[in-house]
Design a protein around this motif. Structure first.
Motif, PDB file in Angstrom:
ATOM      1  N   THR A 104       0.840  -1.193   0.000  1.00 40.28           N
ATOM      2  CA  THR A 104       0.000   0.000   0.000  1.00 40.28           C
ATOM      3  C   THR A 104       0.874   1.241   0.000  1.00 40.28           C
ATOM      4  OG1 THR A 104      -0.092  -0.065   2.400  1.00 40.28           O
ATOM      5  CG2 THR A 104      -1.885  -1.132   1.217  1.00 40.28           C
ATOM      6  N   ALA A 105       0.470   2.193  -0.773  1.00 42.14           N
ATOM      7  CA  ALA A 105       1.199   3.455  -0.843  1.00 42.14           C
ATOM      8  C   ALA A 105       0.317   4.550  -0.264  1.00 42.14           C
ATOM      9  CB  ALA A 105       1.564   3.777  -2.287  1.00 42.14           C
ATOM     10  N   ILE A 106       0.880   5.402   0.552  1.00 39.06           N
ATOM     11  CA  ILE A 106       0.138   6.501   1.144  1.00 39.06           C
ATOM     12  C   ILE A 106       0.062   7.629   0.114  1.00 39.06           C
ATOM     13  CG2 ILE A 106       0.119   8.207   2.980  1.00 39.06           C
ATOM     14  CD1 ILE A 106       1.627   6.171   4.694  1.00 39.06           C
ATOM     15  N   GLU A 107      -1.170   8.013  -0.194  1.00 38.96           N
ATOM     16  CA  GLU A 107      -1.361   9.085  -1.169  1.00 38.96           C
ATOM     17  C   GLU A 107      -1.240  10.426  -0.478  1.00 38.96           C
ATOM     18  OE1 GLU A 107      -5.005   8.590  -3.213  1.00 38.96           O
ATOM     19  OE2 GLU A 107      -4.627   6.502  -3.681  1.00 38.96           O
ATOM     20  N   LYS A 108      -0.493  11.304  -1.081  1.00 38.26           N
ATOM     21  CA  LYS A 108      -0.332  12.635  -0.521  1.00 38.26           C
ATOM     22  C   LYS A 108      -1.487  13.516  -0.986  1.00 38.26           C
ATOM     23  CE  LYS A 108       4.522  12.250   0.028  1.00 38.26           C
ATOM     24  NZ  LYS A 108       5.753  12.910   0.210  1.00 38.26           N
ATOM     25  N   ALA A 109      -1.850  14.466  -0.158  1.00 44.28           N
ATOM     26  CA  ALA A 109      -2.952  15.357  -0.487  1.00 44.28           C
ATOM     27  C   ALA A 109      -2.565  16.261  -1.657  1.00 44.28           C
ATOM     28  CB  ALA A 109      -3.318  16.208   0.724  1.00 44.28           C
ATOM     29  N   THR A 110      -3.512  16.447  -2.543  1.00 40.47           N
ATOM     30  CA  THR A 110      -3.274  17.326  -3.680  1.00 40.47           C
ATOM     31  C   THR A 110      -3.768  18.723  -3.341  1.00 40.47           C
ATOM     32  OG1 THR A 110      -5.414  16.777  -4.657  1.00 40.47           O
ATOM     33  CG2 THR A 110      -3.540  15.396  -5.272  1.00 40.47           C
ATOM     34  N   ASP A 111      -3.472  19.660  -4.224  1.00 32.28           N
ATOM     35  CA  ASP A 111      -3.920  21.036  -4.011  1.00 32.28           C
ATOM     36  C   ASP A 111      -5.422  21.179  -4.219  1.00 32.28           C
ATOM     37  OD1 ASP A 111      -1.358  21.789  -3.441  1.00 32.28           O
ATOM     38  OD2 ASP A 111      -0.894  22.415  -5.490  1.00 32.28           O
TER      39      ASP A 111
END
Length: 105
Positions: free
Chosen positions: A22-29
């Motif tokens: 699993t990869a942690i998704e970073k928040a987008t703008d």
């Protein structure tokens, strides 16, 4: 006596070739961050209605003013506007003081 089947498993039964990391998704703008003061104002307003506490009502209005002051132009179209929450806080505060007047009579 024992009618249940017994399985003898030797070694590690997990298959490492089927594991999907699993990869942690970073928040987008594009995502709007949660406004803590707006959430606090909503909670204080609801608590004012339930507990009939004027201090909570004034805390709700203060949190609304802070939320309105911290509001960014880019998030002005998204979510509940702080003025709507402020009106809820004013109504809760008015109901609180009205209940206090009713109880004195």
């Amino acid at each position: 006596m024992n009618n249940f089947p017994v399985f003898e498993i030797k070694g590690d039964p997990r298959r490492q070739d089927l594991v999907i990391p699993t990869a942690i998704e970073k928040a987008t703008d594009d995502e709007v961050p949660v406004d803590v003061f707006q959430a606090a104002a909503m909670a204080f307003s609801a608590l004012t209605m339930v507990m009939r506490s004027p201090a909570l009502g004034w805390a709700a209005i203060f949190a609304c003013v802070v939320s309105l002051a911290r509001r960014k132009v880019s998030t002005s179209e998204v979510g509940t506007h702080p003025v709507q929450i402020m009106m809820f806080g004013v109504m809760a505060l008015g109901a609180c003081y009205y209940a206090a007047l009713e109880s004195e009579e």
